[in-house]
Design a protein around this motif. Structure first.
Motif, PDB file in Angstrom:
ATOM      1  N   ASP A  26      39.658  34.848  41.327  1.00  0.00           N
ATOM      2  CA  ASP A  26      41.059  34.669  41.732  1.00  0.00           C
ATOM      3  C   ASP A  26      41.746  33.588  40.916  1.00  0.00           C
ATOM      4  O   ASP A  26      42.926  33.698  40.592  1.00  0.00           O
ATOM      5  N   TRP A  27      40.988  32.525  40.607  1.00  0.00           N
ATOM      6  CA  TRP A  27      41.540  31.404  39.849  1.00  0.00           C
ATOM      7  C   TRP A  27      40.509  30.859  38.873  1.00  0.00           C
ATOM      8  O   TRP A  27      39.309  30.824  39.171  1.00  0.00           O
ATOM      9  N   PRO A  52      49.812  33.494  37.449  1.00  0.00           N
ATOM     10  CA  PRO A  52      50.277  32.115  37.654  1.00  0.00           C
ATOM     11  C   PRO A  52      49.527  31.113  36.788  1.00  0.00           C
ATOM     12  O   PRO A  52      48.307  31.212  36.615  1.00  0.00           O
ATOM     13  N   GLU A  91      52.005  38.020  33.418  1.00  0.00           N
ATOM     14  CA  GLU A  91      52.339  37.906  34.837  1.00  0.00           C
ATOM     15  C   GLU A  91      51.165  37.438  35.688  1.00  0.00           C
ATOM     16  O   GLU A  91      50.761  38.097  36.652  1.00  0.00           O
ATOM     17  N   SER A 125      48.397  28.684  46.578  1.00  0.00           N
ATOM     18  CA  SER A 125      49.185  29.450  47.551  1.00  0.00           C
ATOM     19  C   SER A 125      50.611  29.752  47.100  1.00  0.00           C
ATOM     20  O   SER A 125      51.302  30.556  47.736  1.00  0.00           O
ATOM     21  N   GLU A 126      51.051  29.122  46.037  1.00  0.00           N
ATOM     22  CA  GLU A 126      52.437  29.294  45.585  1.00  0.00           C
ATOM     23  C   GLU A 126      52.647  30.707  45.032  1.00  0.00           C
ATOM     24  O   GLU A 126      51.821  31.231  44.278  1.00  0.00           O
ATOM     25  N   PRO A 127      53.747  31.362  45.376  1.00  0.00           N
ATOM     26  CA  PRO A 127      54.021  32.704  44.850  1.00  0.00           C
ATOM     27  C   PRO A 127      54.148  32.691  43.320  1.00  0.00           C
ATOM     28  O   PRO A 127      54.477  31.665  42.720  1.00  0.00           O
ATOM     29  N   LEU A 128      53.927  33.853  42.732  1.00  0.00           N
ATOM     30  CA  LEU A 128      54.031  33.965  41.282  1.00  0.00           C
ATOM     31  C   LEU A 128      55.436  33.602  40.811  1.00  0.00           C
ATOM     32  O   LEU A 128      55.616  32.888  39.826  1.00  0.00           O
ATOM     33  N   VAL A 129      56.445  34.100  41.509  1.00  0.00           N
ATOM     34  CA  VAL A 129      57.837  33.784  41.178  1.00  0.00           C
ATOM     35  C   VAL A 129      58.235  32.558  41.994  1.00  0.00           C
ATOM     36  O   VAL A 129      58.280  32.605  43.228  1.00  0.00           O
ATOM     37  N   THR A 130      58.505  31.470  41.313  1.00  0.00           N
ATOM     38  CA  THR A 130      58.791  30.204  41.983  1.00  0.00           C
ATOM     39  C   THR A 130      59.702  29.354  41.109  1.00  0.00           C
ATOM     40  O   THR A 130      59.731  29.520  39.883  1.00  0.00           O
ATOM     41  N   LYS A 161      47.817  23.774  47.206  1.00  0.00           N
ATOM     42  CA  LYS A 161      49.213  24.229  47.250  1.00  0.00           C
ATOM     43  C   LYS A 161      49.525  25.150  46.068  1.00  0.00           C
ATOM     44  O   LYS A 161      50.259  26.133  46.205  1.00  0.00           O
ATOM     45  N   GLN A 162      48.965  24.839  44.906  1.00  0.00           N
ATOM     46  CA  GLN A 162      49.201  25.681  43.732  1.00  0.00           C
ATOM     47  C   GLN A 162      48.539  27.049  43.902  1.00  0.00           C
ATOM     48  O   GLN A 162      49.104  28.067  43.467  1.00  0.00           O
TER      49      GLN A 162
END
Length: 358
Positions: free
Chosen positions: A72-73, A197, A195, A263-268, A260-261
């Motif tokens: 995921d990351w 994050p 696309e 969980s942040e949406p892709l578009v921010t 927090k990063q």
């Protein structure tokens, strides 16, 4: 959530992994490390016992990443972190670029393939050297600080709180700094193009227990371990007084922001790049550090020299106001807590500098 952490057996990678596991129960962590640092195998044993999968591989080899994932990351903690890397005779310029930049490219290609987010732990050394080297400083309590009387001529991005993201990144910034700045740019471009994050976290001097006893790995740990083992030290440059200043940040303090990063949406609208540091309140000169060490361990030989080194800066403190305003992030571990943690670790070790210095 599945995480892939590079340089996982180094100080930052291993400390961050342990802190993440303490904060989140739903993590499955895999890490990769080439185990080239002396002492890194010690962290491998600890991490494996905690259920972390540690892959012996090298991010410079794309094929070492292909057998892993998806994740995921990706958190990139792998780097040759010395500002003198590539010019000090310990590593070649090509090795530096292959590791710090080539490795990032391979990771970004993997993120594209896995559709994974990417977090780069970058550095204060992306900021331009000449305006910092030319900054007029004054001595206060055995430490340099920018001369407030000269504040009208300070460059954009500099304040009493430190160096902000607005500060110039024009060369020269050192070969090391340029590999990290280029990695930042590529990461942001990959994220926008494909696309996924991307977050760039520029860190001050990271420090804590278990850090390897080498100045390129972190001056605070190196100094404390050297005092404990009665190894001679040198004040280099700036008149040989040891007044040069750095800020201090514990890697565990990154976790609250990383969550927090994640969980942040892709578009921010949040900025993709922020400084993270202990700030002025958690900064210290070498002279002040020596005094602290002497109180703890007794006297040690520290030689004053007039030797000047390329890329050296008298006062380097990052301003993390943007991270506070945007994310509500602040460092939680005081510099004195960090120093005590390192000292307690040092007191339980024998010949740590020798074990971990290469």
């Amino acid at each position: 959530m599945k995480l892939f952490i590079t340089g996982i057996c180094g100080f930052v990678g291993s400390t961050l992994t342990k802190a993440l596991l303490d904060h989140k129960a739903d993590l499955a962590i895999t890490g990769i490390d080439n185990l080239s640092r002396s002492g890194s195998w010690l962290n491998r044993e600890i991490l494996t016992k905690q259920g972390v999968k540690v892959v012996h591989g090298d991010i410079r080899n794309a094929s070492d990443l292909e057998a892993n994932g998806p994740f995921d990351w990706v958190i990139d903690c792998a780097a040759n972190p010395s500002v003198l890397a590539g010019v000090d005779g310990q590593s070649s310029s090509r090795q530096l670029i292959d590791h710090n930049l080539g490795g990032t490219i391979n990771l970004l290609e993997a993120c594209k393939r896995w559709n994974a987010g990417f977090i780069l732990l970058s550095t204060s050394r992306v900021y331009s050297i000449p305006p910092l080297a030319q900054l007029k400083v004054e001595v206060h309590d055995r430490a340099f600080r920018p001369c407030v009387a000269d504040s009208s001529s300070w460059p954009v991005g500099l304040s009493e709180q430190g160096i902000s993201e607005a500060f110039s990144k024009a060369p020269p910034i050192s070969l090391y700094g340029s590999t990290k700045l280029a990695s930042e740019t590529l990461a942001l471009e990959y994220g926008l193009t494909f696309e996924f994050p991307v977050w760039i976290n520029r860190c001050g001097v990271l420090a804590g227990a278990g850090q390897f006893g080498h100045p390129g790995q972190g001056i605070f740990a190196f100094w404390i371990h050297s005092f404990k083992e009665k190894r001679p030290l040198k004040y280099i440059g700036f008149g040989g007084k040891g007044y040069q200043v750095r800020d201090c940040l514990h890697p565990q303090d990154l976790v609250s922001l990383l969550e927090k990063q994640f969980s942040e949406p892709l578009v921010t609208n949040k900025p993709r790049t922020v400084n993270l540091s202990g700030g002025v309140s958690n900064s210290m000169s070498l002279r002040q550090l020596s005094d602290w060490c002497e109180d703890r361990f007794g006297a040690n030989k520290v030689v004053q020299t007039d030797t000047e080194r390329p890329f050296d800066i008298a006062w380097m403190v990052l301003d993390s106001t943007k991270a506070t305003n945007v994310w509500g992030w602040k460092p939680q571990t005081s510099i004195y807590d960090v120093l005590r943690e390192i000292a307690e670790f040092a007191e339980g070790q024998k010949d740590w500098c020798q074990i971990s210095a290469s």
